[in-house]
Design an enzyme around this catalytic site. Structure first.
Site, PDB file in Angstrom:
ATOM      1  N   ARG A   1       0.730  -1.176  -0.202  1.00 50.73           N
ATOM      2  CA  ARG A   1      -0.184   0.183  -0.158  1.00 50.73           C
ATOM      3  C   ARG A   1       0.953   1.161   0.022  1.00 50.73           C
ATOM      4  O   ARG A   1       0.595   2.309  -0.692  1.00 50.73           O
ATOM      5  CB  ARG A   1      -0.833   0.095   1.394  1.00 50.73           C
ATOM      6  CG  ARG A   1      -1.516   1.443   1.196  1.00 50.73           C
ATOM      7  CD  ARG A   1      -2.958   1.173   2.392  1.00 50.73           C
ATOM      8  NE  ARG A   1      -2.292   0.730   3.662  1.00 50.73           N
ATOM      9  CZ  ARG A   1      -1.810   1.147   4.511  1.00 50.73           C
ATOM     10  NH1 ARG A   1      -1.336   2.538   4.611  1.00 50.73           N
ATOM     11  NH2 ARG A   1      -1.503   0.799   5.663  1.00 50.73           N
TER      12      ARG A   1
ATOM     13  N   TYR B   1     -17.303  16.377 -16.287  1.00 51.72           N
ATOM     14  CA  TYR B   1     -17.423  15.220 -16.527  1.00 51.72           C
ATOM     15  C   TYR B   1     -18.568  14.600 -15.202  1.00 51.72           C
ATOM     16  O   TYR B   1     -18.486  15.279 -13.995  1.00 51.72           O
ATOM     17  CB  TYR B   1     -16.265  14.286 -16.276  1.00 51.72           C
ATOM     18  CG  TYR B   1     -16.467  12.921 -15.854  1.00 51.72           C
ATOM     19  CD1 TYR B   1     -17.122  12.101 -16.767  1.00 51.72           C
ATOM     20  CD2 TYR B   1     -15.803  12.371 -14.914  1.00 51.72           C
ATOM     21  CE1 TYR B   1     -17.451  10.680 -16.565  1.00 51.72           C
ATOM     22  CE2 TYR B   1     -15.950  10.883 -14.612  1.00 51.72           C
ATOM     23  CZ  TYR B   1     -16.951  10.052 -15.340  1.00 51.72           C
ATOM     24  OH  TYR B   1     -16.905   8.757 -15.075  1.00 51.72           O
TER      25      TYR B   1
ATOM     26  N   ASP C   1      -7.344  18.176 -15.526  1.00 49.44           N
ATOM     27  CA  ASP C   1      -7.772  16.621 -15.962  1.00 49.44           C
ATOM     28  C   ASP C   1      -7.621  16.585 -17.589  1.00 49.44           C
ATOM     29  O   ASP C   1      -8.146  16.948 -18.329  1.00 49.44           O
ATOM     30  CB  ASP C   1      -9.431  16.388 -15.670  1.00 49.44           C
ATOM     31  CG  ASP C   1      -9.717  14.943 -15.967  1.00 49.44           C
ATOM     32  OD1 ASP C   1      -9.143  14.256 -16.721  1.00 49.44           O
ATOM     33  OD2 ASP C   1     -10.858  14.560 -15.473  1.00 49.44           O
TER      34      ASP C   1
ATOM     35  N   LYS D   1      -8.255   5.285 -19.412  1.00 49.52           N
ATOM     36  CA  LYS D   1      -8.631   5.675 -20.621  1.00 49.52           C
ATOM     37  C   LYS D   1      -7.382   5.629 -21.631  1.00 49.52           C
ATOM     38  O   LYS D   1      -6.977   4.515 -21.980  1.00 49.52           O
ATOM     39  CB  LYS D   1      -9.378   7.088 -20.835  1.00 49.52           C
ATOM     40  CG  LYS D   1     -10.154   7.437 -19.610  1.00 49.52           C
ATOM     41  CD  LYS D   1     -11.301   6.184 -19.975  1.00 49.52           C
ATOM     42  CE  LYS D   1     -12.713   6.784 -18.775  1.00 49.52           C
ATOM     43  NZ  LYS D   1     -12.605   6.749 -17.416  1.00 49.52           N
TER      44      LYS D   1
END
Length: 389
Positions: free
Chosen positions: A59, A112, A184, A209
């Site tokens: 982690r 978005y 973004d 993406k």
């Protein structure tokens, strides 16, 4: 080394070279050319509190994730990168690291849907406030700034209307009041646009993406060039724990290697699709920053390498016809997400942006969004002609 002209500048590797090599040296133990998948949760320590290579628990850090983070930082021109389990996890971690109850942020008026949902449904009850502003209008942004404004949240191009914001102009406004600019960069990818070089404090990606590029992994990333932000993001990344796993990091890193060649093909095909749509009698409007008539065309031409693989358009006969077109395509698969090698088609109002229905961010009901893939362009054009005709 020097010559008659003075010191010789060090050669800076190009984008495609960095995508293949940054953070990805051959494994020092075995010589493996590809970064291994360190599929482990913990690491042995020979002495209490002393790690062998800085890793103690996955982690907090994992070598496969480190390679991805270094590559993303190199491609975005930042010093520090952080990989997450999703783009929304990256967004949430940034918000928790930077903002506090009572702070105000500015959102695009066509943000978005997932970002809007996070801010409006999760962060507002936590104590944040926000304003939605057309970020392409710098005067409107200046007018929306408040003493409590800490962040301008920018998408450019936006999803799904493909509006363009002047990153350098927004950075100047933000920094003039001590606020931050987060960009973004998912739609553009690092290949087409590097916001840090234009003044952004943090770059955000849904690596699901274009960076991953194959619709087989979910992930997110943040990149910054600021040491103070890197420290805060590292602490929250470790403490909140929404990190990218080693296999997801490996898949994303594999996709990153071909980003440059894929993006050029996406752009080539998108330009052919735009040409078809712009001349089709059933299409009332095409949204694409590469069109000279697009209101953000000049800004996009200045800050982007090319105009991207995303195309949106409206049909003349309204929502019912838009839904029919979405159902008729064969090569354009009806589905959410974007940026994969395959072409996708969707109806934003009822799919990716259903969460903004009834709000100021509601998208037109006759709108169709295309993620133009890297198939043969002639086949994609034939598919769209059949669906429209």
């Amino acid at each position: 080394m020097t010559d008659a002209a003075g010191p010789r500048a060090a050669h800076l590797p190009g984008f495609a070279t960095r995508a293949i090599h940054a953070g990805q040296e051959p494994d020092p133990l075995t010589g493996a050319v590809v970064v291994p998948i360190y599929q482990t949760s913990t690491f042995a320590q020979d002495v209490v509190g002393e790690t062998r290579a800085g890793y103690d628990y996955s982690r907090a850090g994992n070598p496969t994730r480190t390679a991805l983070e270094q590559a993303m930082a190199a491609l975005e021109g930042g010093r520090s990168g952080f990989a997450f389990a999703s783009g929304m996890a990256a967004a949430d971690t940034y918000i928790r690291a930077v903002l506090r109850p009572g702070d105000h942020l500015i959102l695009p008026d066509d943000a978005y849907g997932g970002t809007f949902r996070l801010i409006d449904k999760i962060c507002v009850p936590w104590g944040l406030t926000y304003s939605t502003v057309p970020l392409g209008d710098l005067d409107a942004v200046r007018a929306a700034m408040r003493p409590a404004t800490r962040v301008i949240w920018c998408e450019t191009p936006t999803n799904p209307l493909l509006n363009i914001a002047d990153i350098a102009g927004l950075a100047e406004i933000a920094h003039g009041t001590g606020a931050q600019l987060v960009v973004d960069n998912t739609f553009a990818s690092p290949y087409l646009q590097q916001p840090i070089s234009l003044g952004a404090d943090v770059v955000l990606h849904s690596t699901t993406k274009y960076v991953g590029g194959h619709s087989d992994v979910v992930g997110g990333a943040l990149v910054t060039d600021r040491a103070d932000l890197a420290e805060a993001l590292a602490f929250h990344n470790k403490s909140m724990g929404a990190v990218a796993g080693p296999f997801d990091s490996w898949l994303t890193l594999r996709g990153l290697k071909t980003l440059a060649v894929r993006m050029d093909r996406h752009c080539d095909n998108a330009e052919r699709v735009v040409e078809l749509l712009a001349g089709h009698p059933r299409v009332s409007r095409v949204y694409y920053p590469g069109l000279p008539g697009h209101p953000g065309h000049q800004v996009a031409a200045r800050q982007m390498r090319r105009f991207g693989g995303m195309v949106s358009f409206s049909v003349r006969d309204g929502q019912e016809e838009a839904l029919k077109v979405c159902r008729r395509t064969q090569l354009f698969t009806l589905g959410e997400s974007l940026g994969g090698v395959e072409s996708l088609i969707e109806h934003p109002g009822l799919m990716t942006h259903a969460s903004v229905a009834g709000s100021a961010l509601q998208v037109p009901d006759d709108l169709i969004r295309l993620s133009v893939g890297i198939e043969d362009a002639d086949d994609l054009l034939a598919d769209l002609r059949d669906a429209l005709d």
